[in-house]
Design a protein around this motif. Structure first.
Motif, PDB file in Angstrom:
ATOM      1  N   THR A  97       0.865  -1.177   0.000  1.00  0.00           N
ATOM      2  CA  THR A  97       0.000   0.000   0.000  1.00  0.00           C
ATOM      3  C   THR A  97       0.908   1.235   0.000  1.00  0.00           C
ATOM      4  O   THR A  97       2.129   1.108   0.071  1.00  0.00           O
ATOM      5  CB  THR A  97      -0.917   0.020   1.239  1.00  0.00           C
ATOM      6  N   PRO A  98       0.357   2.449  -0.070  1.00  0.00           N
ATOM      7  CA  PRO A  98       1.233   3.630  -0.135  1.00  0.00           C
ATOM      8  C   PRO A  98       2.154   3.807   1.065  1.00  0.00           C
ATOM      9  O   PRO A  98       3.168   4.495   0.952  1.00  0.00           O
ATOM     10  CB  PRO A  98       0.243   4.787  -0.242  1.00  0.00           C
ATOM     11  N   PHE A  99       1.821   3.223   2.209  1.00  0.00           N
ATOM     12  CA  PHE A  99       2.733   3.280   3.354  1.00  0.00           C
ATOM     13  C   PHE A  99       2.835   1.885   3.969  1.00  0.00           C
ATOM     14  O   PHE A  99       1.922   1.070   3.868  1.00  0.00           O
ATOM     15  CB  PHE A  99       2.264   4.302   4.408  1.00  0.00           C
ATOM     16  N   SER A 100       3.975   1.611   4.576  1.00  0.00           N
ATOM     17  CA  SER A 100       4.196   0.338   5.257  1.00  0.00           C
ATOM     18  C   SER A 100       4.006   0.525   6.754  1.00  0.00           C
ATOM     19  O   SER A 100       4.124   1.639   7.273  1.00  0.00           O
ATOM     20  CB  SER A 100       5.610  -0.176   4.972  1.00  0.00           C
ATOM     21  N   ALA A 101       3.729  -0.554   7.441  1.00  0.00           N
ATOM     22  CA  ALA A 101       3.590  -0.529   8.896  1.00  0.00           C
ATOM     23  C   ALA A 101       4.168  -1.821   9.445  1.00  0.00           C
ATOM     24  O   ALA A 101       3.660  -2.905   9.165  1.00  0.00           O
ATOM     25  CB  ALA A 101       2.122  -0.388   9.298  1.00  0.00           C
ATOM     26  N   GLY A 102       5.265  -1.716  10.199  1.00  0.00           N
ATOM     27  CA  GLY A 102       5.912  -2.900  10.740  1.00  0.00           C
ATOM     28  C   GLY A 102       6.520  -2.634  12.096  1.00  0.00           C
ATOM     29  O   GLY A 102       6.707  -1.478  12.490  1.00  0.00           O
TER      30      GLY A 102
END
Length: 677
Positions: A153-158
């Motif tokens: 998606t347009p931003f990652s989250a980890g």
């Protein structure tokens, strides 16, 4: 070139036989003397002298974008893994066991008949979910769902250790969302090659959308490219992203609306399962979120749907029917990397299986291929490197005592992960099927995502590895202050128990030197002994460090692997510091290993000569032009020829070993040579 695979039994016998070398047996140099080119003087072109014959006689295999020592060893490891998988398929064990899951994953990838029959059907539910979106308020939940399924998606989250408190985990939000290797592919209108790739990318998007049943694929493809171009314009450059201080921005969940007001972050954090596990996140590129928000506000919902449909299709294209796989490879393999032929299906199946249950495969790999005496010997070599680096810090003439004390503390705390981890990941919650590849892909992605998110609120596990034992590579993790040297790299040609130490130091030892030096490169040196982002330098010492680093930026920025394309000296600075300081450390560690005794002359070469030749043989490689351009644009590593040639030119001992004089092409004046440590 003979690329026949080595069987499991042969590999084991070779390694065990070499490990039982008698102490009285005469040592061998370990150098591949057949590749030394007598027509080239080392003073003129050291890389050509070491690898000239190999370069002339070697063709890049049709299914590879590059070929060289590293790739050859990876092929050996692939052959070992194939033998391991074949044995597992014959005896998969009981249902639900790790070996049975390995068999299910591999079998489902190889079942092309089932994949062809399914076509795009496995993606219909996800595409329908996108189609059902009524307005942009549905985007947060869609993003959360796609991220759980490993879809970009347009931003990652980890989740990773918090750079300000490395005893705890934190959530990181970063820029993402592009289908091309780097933002330059979207924005460089003055580069004909990149413009041509962009045009072919548009055609590729339209083709795959059309194959999925999209009746207006060309228009939707244009929407995708326009949206990705918007995202590229907002993204930070890769050089900007290398700054760990500017990339650490703690933002409370309720303040995200100030960075990106057009996106409902509260809904996203809830749908992603991140709240209430966390109440804040580290934002890597704050200004990007502003550009992303503008895109949310200005781009119509239908264009967002086209983009998300594309992200779903692109994410799964490698796992669908033959026609889809062929089309994806035509762009990803041939256009982007210049590769005319895809890898054999077993190799792709192996890579998927290994990625899905890497530790389960790793346990079998270590048991089958790692002689028990290898790890202690390699550990002794590592300790020699640490002792040599410790001495080197004390002798630095550009660093003051206060900073030296901190550097010594960091070195003393450095954790070596050698060969394999002490504990393995638990795959009991992962459910697999023998003939449903997309279901297995989704299950593996969901398992991995949940495992990552579940770390929130827990203390950091410092025993966790970032690489698997069967990986032919090595790494340094600044947050854990740990280097990882997997088992697969501890075999010929990088490590040869038959060979005298000089070549082992030049081929494997440089890996130790390189990774240890990463703890003290331009980025790693901003973290302390516990991995915290903390300035432990005096102002004068940091200024002296930057002045030396500027010399490496200038040196490597002048190298042009492809006409018109130059290495980005700032992007590759950390790796170039690792190479240059690492090779200097390797020479010192080798001298230390001799205990004051002279090294033997073997194959007519001194120990120092063999060490430097081994180093240059390690980096021999041929790249297709397309792959070289992609590497220059997106990879912090310099191409192999320049890792070898540029590094030795900075080493004073190299000049002595090969009698390099002023006027020789390999000569750099002493004031231009750069070694940081």
């Amino acid at each position: 070139m003979n690329r026949s695979l080595i069987s499991a039994a042969c590999c084991a016998m070779l390694l065990l036989a070499s490990s039982s070398l008698s102490a009285q047996e005469a040592p061998v140099s370990g150098i591949d003397v057949k590749t030394l080119d007598p027509a080239v003087r080392p003073q003129d072109d050291f890389y050509g002298y070491v690898n000239g014959i190999w370069t002339r006689n070697t063709e890049i295999p049709a299914d590879k974008s590059t070929w060289g020592t590293y790739i050859e060893l990876r092929e050996t490891a692939q052959g070992q893994l194939r033998a391991l998988i074949d044995a597992t398929l014959k005896n998969p064990g009981k249902a639900g066991s790790e070996t049975h899951k390995i068999a299910d994953l591999y079998t489902s990838f190889m079942d092309q008949k089932a994949r062809d029959a399914a076509g795009f059907k496995p993606l219909r539910a996800d595409l329908a979910r996108v189609a059902a979106a009524r307005d942009k308020q549905d985007l947060p939940a869609l993003f959360a769902y796609l991220q759980r399924n490993g879809i970009q998606t347009p931003f990652s989250a980890g989740v990773s250790p918090d750079a300000q408190d490395t005893e705890q985990y934190t959530l990181n939000i970063g820029q993402s969302g592009l289908g091309l290797p780097d933002r330059d592919y979207y924005l460089k209108d003055d580069d004909a090659k990149l413009k041509a790739v962009r045009a072919q990318y548009l055609t590729h998007i339209a083709t795959l959308l059309g194959m999925s049943g999209d009746q207006n694929a060309a228009a939707h493809a244009a929407q995708v490219l326009d949206l990705e171009t918007r995202l590229a314009q907002a993204q930070w450059t890769r050089v900007q992203m290398r700054d760990p201080v500017k990339s650490y921005n703690r933002v409370a969940f309720d303040k995200f609306s100030e960075l990106a007001p057009a996106f409902d972050w509260k809904a996203y954090f809830a749908a992603a399962g991140l709240a209430p596990k966390a109440s804040s996140a580290v934002v890597r590129q704050p200004s990007f979120l502003g550009g992303f928000s503008t895109a949310v506000a200005e781009v119509p919902l239908e264009a967002w749907k086209s983009y998300l449909n594309w992200r779903i299709i692109e994410s799964y294209a490698s796992y669908l029917d033959s026609a889809t796989v062929k089309q994806r490879f035509a762009f990803e393999g041939t256009v982007l990397r210049g590769v005319p032929q895809n890898e054999p299906q077993w190799q792709l199946a192996l890579r998927f299986t290994d990625g899905a249950v890497s530790d389960a495969v790793g346990k079998l790999y270590v048991k089958m291929y790692l002689p028990p005496e290898t790890k202690p010997r390699v550990m002794a070599m590592f300790n020699n490197f640490v002792a040599s680096f410790k001495d080197g810090i004390d002798k630095l003439d550009w660093m003051g005592p206060e900073t030296k004390k901190e550097a010594q503390a960091k070195l003393a705390a450095l954790k070596p992960n050698i060969a394999y981890p002490d504990k393995w990941r638990d795959y009991s919650a992962l459910k697999t099927r023998p003939h449903d590849l997309v279901a297995n892909v989704r299950a593996a992605r969901l398992w991995s995502r949940q495992r990552n998110i579940d770390k929130l609120g827990k203390p950091v596990d410092r025993e966790e590895w970032s690489m698997t034992p069967q990986t032919v590579n090595a790494s340094y993790n600044p947050l854990l202050n740990a280097i990882t040297i997997p088992a697969a790299i501890l075999q010929p040609p990088f490590f040869n128990v038959k060979a005298e130490d000089a070549v082992n130091y030049g081929l494997l030892g440089i890996t130790f030197g390189h990774e240890i030096s990463h703890a003290f490169d331009d980025s790693g040196s901003q973290y302390d002994a516990r991995g915290r982002l903390r300035n432990w330098w005096t102002a004068d010492d940091r200024a002296a460090f930057k002045a030396r680093a500027a010399g490496l930026v200038k040196q490597y920025g002048a190298y042009s692997p492809v006409p018109g394309y130059y290495i980005n000296g700032e992007l590759t600075l950390g790796e170039n510091i690792g190479d240059n300081s690492g090779l200097s450390l390797t020479y010192r560690a080798y001298q230390r290993s001799l205990n004051g005794k002279p090294s033997p002359v073997l194959d007519g070469l001194t120990g120092a000569q063999r060490l430097y030749i081994g180093f240059a043989q390690k980096w021999r490689a041929k790249l297709r032009p397309e792959a070289a351009i992609a590497q220059i644009k997106s990879d912090p590593h310099s191409p192999g020829e320049f890792r070898a040639k540029g590094t030795v030119m900075n080493q004073p001992e190299f000049y002595e070993a090969f009698d390099i004089k002023p006027g020789d092409p390999m000569y750099l004046p002493p004031e231009q040579r750069v070694i940081m440590w």
